[in-house]
Write an enzyme that holds these catalytic residues in place. Structure first.
Site, mmCIF file in Angstrom:
data_model
loop_
_atom_site.group_PDB
_atom_site.id
_atom_site.type_symbol
_atom_site.label_atom_id
_atom_site.label_comp_id
_atom_site.label_asym_id
_atom_site.label_seq_id
_atom_site.Cartn_x
_atom_site.Cartn_y
_atom_site.Cartn_z
ATOM 1 N N ASP A 21 0.943 -1.204 -0.195
ATOM 2 C CA ASP A 21 -0.109 -0.091 0.138
ATOM 3 C C ASP A 21 0.704 1.355 -0.065
ATOM 4 O O ASP A 21 1.696 1.288 0.927
ATOM 5 C CB ASP A 21 -0.898 0.038 1.241
ATOM 6 C CG ASP A 21 -1.666 1.193 1.361
ATOM 7 O OD1 ASP A 21 -1.711 1.918 0.496
ATOM 8 O OD2 ASP A 21 -2.039 1.649 2.560
ATOM 9 N N ASP A 25 -4.049 3.872 2.922
ATOM 10 C CA ASP A 25 -5.540 3.671 3.019
ATOM 11 C C ASP A 25 -5.812 2.197 3.127
ATOM 12 O O ASP A 25 -6.808 2.061 3.278
ATOM 13 C CB ASP A 25 -6.035 4.275 1.674
ATOM 14 C CG ASP A 25 -5.928 3.330 0.383
ATOM 15 O OD1 ASP A 25 -4.978 2.413 0.588
ATOM 16 O OD2 ASP A 25 -6.515 3.391 -0.460
ATOM 17 N N ASP A 29 -1.752 -1.273 -3.905
ATOM 18 C CA ASP A 29 -2.088 -0.473 -4.763
ATOM 19 C C ASP A 29 -0.915 -0.554 -5.975
ATOM 20 O O ASP A 29 -0.011 -1.103 -5.843
ATOM 21 C CB ASP A 29 -2.354 0.910 -4.520
ATOM 22 C CG ASP A 29 -1.320 1.403 -3.547
ATOM 23 O OD1 ASP A 29 -0.181 1.468 -4.025
ATOM 24 O OD2 ASP A 29 -1.600 1.897 -2.629
ATOM 25 N N ASP A 98 -4.728 -10.429 -15.615
ATOM 26 C CA ASP A 98 -5.867 -11.279 -15.410
ATOM 27 C C ASP A 98 -6.823 -11.135 -16.286
ATOM 28 O O ASP A 98 -7.324 -9.927 -16.467
ATOM 29 C CB ASP A 98 -6.509 -11.242 -13.961
ATOM 30 C CG ASP A 98 -6.749 -12.759 -13.436
ATOM 31 O OD1 ASP A 98 -7.478 -13.380 -14.130
ATOM 32 O OD2 ASP A 98 -6.182 -12.946 -12.401
ATOM 33 N N ASP A 199 -9.082 -16.448 -16.252
ATOM 34 C CA ASP A 199 -10.192 -16.822 -15.304
ATOM 35 C C ASP A 199 -11.302 -17.806 -15.640
ATOM 36 O O ASP A 199 -11.722 -17.636 -16.627
ATOM 37 C CB ASP A 199 -10.717 -15.597 -14.648
ATOM 38 C CG ASP A 199 -11.546 -15.804 -13.226
ATOM 39 O OD1 ASP A 199 -10.707 -15.950 -12.454
ATOM 40 O OD2 ASP A 199 -12.785 -15.782 -13.215
ATOM 41 N N GLU A 255 -7.147 -20.834 -16.678
ATOM 42 C CA GLU A 255 -7.489 -21.427 -15.244
ATOM 43 C C GLU A 255 -8.806 -22.419 -15.594
ATOM 44 O O GLU A 255 -9.682 -22.021 -16.120
ATOM 45 C CB GLU A 255 -7.921 -20.554 -14.464
ATOM 46 C CG GLU A 255 -8.407 -21.300 -13.097
ATOM 47 C CD GLU A 255 -9.389 -20.381 -12.190
ATOM 48 O OE1 GLU A 255 -9.330 -20.493 -10.942
ATOM 49 O OE2 GLU A 255 -10.414 -19.682 -12.636
ATOM 50 N N HIS A 328 -4.104 -17.091 -5.117
ATOM 51 C CA HIS A 328 -4.917 -16.350 -4.322
ATOM 52 C C HIS A 328 -6.349 -17.055 -3.734
ATOM 53 O O HIS A 328 -7.029 -16.445 -3.130
ATOM 54 C CB HIS A 328 -5.434 -14.995 -4.851
ATOM 55 C CG HIS A 328 -6.248 -15.390 -6.103
ATOM 56 N ND1 HIS A 328 -5.621 -15.804 -7.577
ATOM 57 C CD2 HIS A 328 -7.648 -15.308 -6.552
ATOM 58 C CE1 HIS A 328 -6.646 -16.122 -8.062
ATOM 59 N NE2 HIS A 328 -7.720 -15.747 -7.602
ATOM 60 N N ASP A 329 -6.522 -18.486 -4.327
ATOM 61 C CA ASP A 329 -7.643 -18.971 -4.092
ATOM 62 C C ASP A 329 -7.189 -20.359 -3.085
ATOM 63 O O ASP A 329 -8.031 -20.999 -2.581
ATOM 64 C CB ASP A 329 -8.169 -19.772 -5.089
ATOM 65 C CG ASP A 329 -8.861 -18.859 -5.956
ATOM 66 O OD1 ASP A 329 -9.075 -17.606 -5.632
ATOM 67 O OD2 ASP A 329 -8.825 -18.918 -7.215
#
Ligand code: GLC
Ligand code: CA
Length: 557
Positions: A21, A25, A29, A98, A199, A255, A328-329
């Site tokens: 970050d 916030d 990013d 992605d 995806d 994927e 990430h899954d």
């Protein structure tokens, strides 16, 4: 075998929300990523897979896109993105975007139009159907719980969503949808991006008539047989290849949950008509069960070996493999297949890395994997952010299928938020991820596990990954050699041989916390091999060895 840059690449996945970050916030990013490019260069990877950075209401954390050609406000601006791409290229790092085109967000302009009226020009961009006897058009369940259909009062019809109801499925049967998607892809390619991770691309073609599926534990029908590897999926991808992919020099990976060897040989065929490679899920599904992935069963090593070996041998020279333990899954691999106790965390993380990175295919590293980051010690439901875990918890406990205690246990162990806690950069405030309050809690073990400490320490997991990546660049056998499994029946040892011309590479991994005896195969006895890498202080491979707990070794002959 034809040599290609994407075959000898190592990919690093960034989940932008949790990487770095830059403005306090609490949300990672693009400028945060820019500030860490040096780190990726140091690690030695040459491709970034960037999880979605597009405009999104974040119902599924960016996998619900409301504008494919705009950057999510929290992540920065298109100008920031252009700088990122340029700076990465200067460092010799490519960026794979992605591509989420099985569905959009319900806030995408196409869907906003589509739902307005039955004769809106965008109506057929999505899959609308009349109800059946006052109920959903068919019995399909969604991946995130409940029915896969959402009723829309304005036009008195239902739309299909294989994921959340804020992720309506695009209608790929419609020529205009395909043209819009290909135009958008060309727009990104013309910007100079280097590839696409696609995806749930195996789900874009649905069987005509959308037949009911077999009802499972959830009470809903399984859409799998009618929309995974559907009737026109290869035709659609070949068209995409002609219209977009073949026009540029890209890396592409689909994927493909539910993909079989036969299907993968089509998706990722060496002839290059569709994609470069696929993500298969068979190894990740081994510790699943009746209630989908929700349990804490351990995989059996013999089963893992059988699955990995099947992919290694049966795609060889026909198609290309991807290699991954994490994304990430998925929960953190060291907590799942290794041992995340302080005594064995680093050593088992290195062992798992050796086992995967010495295989044939393109390896993917998920942020923090190169530090041996672990699962998060969840203590309450409020700590979860992921729609999948939260919905599954409510659905399965409310239906009485699992108790709240069981389900809490399972989502803690298998939930996707384990992968999504912030990257651990240093032992300071919020692990150096943010100066504010992070959108999801930092793992409290950041004081022991963080990038700064590992960069400074020569025997860290970080430096081990660095070495594995460097070895792949030095030795063609790691990229192109064939693969043969040894000791298929051992529940303790994963050992295999790669062969390339005159060379052989012997890989030995002890998956247990015990000392295990290993006998060198005949072919290697009385030969002087070179230890390329190992996670213990073993200078050479001997005829009879007592492998130490989680020991790994790769020897070149
Ligand atoms: C893929 C993504 C996952 C997402 C889903 C729906 O499986 O990896 O994060 O939730 O597709 O887009
Ligand atoms: Ca930020």
């Amino acid at each position: 075998m034809e040599k290609k840059w994407w075959k000898s690449s190592v990919v690093y996945q960034i989940y932008p929300r949790s990487f770095c970050d830059s403005n306090g916030d609490g949300i990672g990013d693009i400028n945060g990523i820019r500030s860490k490019l040096w780190y990726l260069k140091e690690l030695g990877i040459n491709v970034i897979w960037l999880s979605p950075v597009y405009q999104s209401p974040n119902d599924d954390m960016g996998y619900d896109i409301s504008d494919y050609q705009a950057i999510m406000k929290e992540f920065g601006t298109m100008e920031d993105y252009d700088h990122l791409l340029e700076e990465a290229h200067t460092l010799g790092i490519k960026i794979m975007m992605d591509l989420v085109v099985n569905h959009t967000s319900d806030e995408h302009a196409w869907f906003v139009e589509s739902r307005k009226s039955r004769n809106n020009p965008y109506r057929d961009y999505y899959i609308w159907r009349d109800g059946k006897d006052g109920k959903e058009p068919n019995n399909w369940g969604s991946c995130f719980g409940g029915s896969a259909w959402q009723y829309d009062e304005a036009t008195d019809q239902y739309y299909l969503h294989l994921f959340s109801k804020k992720q309506p499925d695009l209608n790929w049967e419609n020529d205009a949808v395909r043209k819009s998607v290909f135009d958008m892809m060309n727009w990104w390619c013309n910007k100079g991006i280097d590839g696409f991770r696609m995806d749930v691309i195996s789900m874009i073609s649905k069987a005509p008539g959308l037949p009911d599926g077999t009802v499972g534990a959830s009470g809903y029908g399984d859409f799998g047989p009618y929309s995974v590897n559907g009737p026109r999926v290869h035709e659609f991808l070949q068209e995409m290849n002609r219209e977009v992919l073949s026009q540029y020099d890209l890396i592409t990976v689909g994927e493909c949950s539910g993909v079989t060897i036969e299907e993968a040989q089509k998706y990722a065929a060496s002839s290059g008509e569709e994609l470069n490679m696929v993500f298969q899920f068979e190894h990740m599904d081994l510790d699943g069960g009746e209630s989908f992935k929700w349990n804490h069963r351990k995989m059996k090593l013999t089963e893992l070996k059988a699955v990995m070996s099947k992919w290694q041998t049966q795609l060889y020279e026909k198609a290309w493999n991807s290699l991954y333990w994490c994304n990430h899954d998925q929960p953190r691999i060291v907590s799942r297949l290794g041992n995340d106790s302080p005594a064995w965390r680093e050593k088992s993380a290195k062992m798992l890395a050796t086992c995967l990175h010495m295989m044939q295919g393109t390896p993917y590293i998920y942020q923090g994997e190169e530090l041996g980051m672990t699962n998060y010690p969840f203590s309450s439901l409020e700590e979860f952010r992921d729609i999948e875990s939260i919905n599954a918890y409510h659905e399965l406990t409310e239906k009485g299928i699992l108790t709240p205690e069981e389900m809490f246990d399972y989502i803690s162990y298998k939930g996707r938020d384990n992968a999504r806690t912030p990257m651990q950069w240093e032992d300071g405030v919020q692990a150096g991820f943010t100066t504010g309050t992070p959108w999801i809690a930092v793992n409290p073990n950041y004081k022991e596990i963080n990038a700064r400490e590992q960069i400074e320490r020569a025997d860290s997991v970080f430096h081990y990954y660095q070495k594995l990546i460097a070895l792949r660049k030095q030795h063609d056998i790691i990229v192109y050699g064939d693969y043969e499994l040894l000791l298929p029946d051992s529940e303790e040892i994963y050992s295999y041989v790669r062969t390339y011309g005159e060379q052989k590479l012997l890989v030995i991994c002890n998956f247990t916390d015990r000392e295990i005896a290993y006998e060198l195969p005949e072919a290697f006895r009385n030969r002087k091999g070179e230890v390329l890498i190992g996670n213990d202080k073993r200078p050479e491979a001997k005829e009879a060895m007592a492998l130490t707990p989680y020991e790994a070794l790769a020897v070149l002959y």
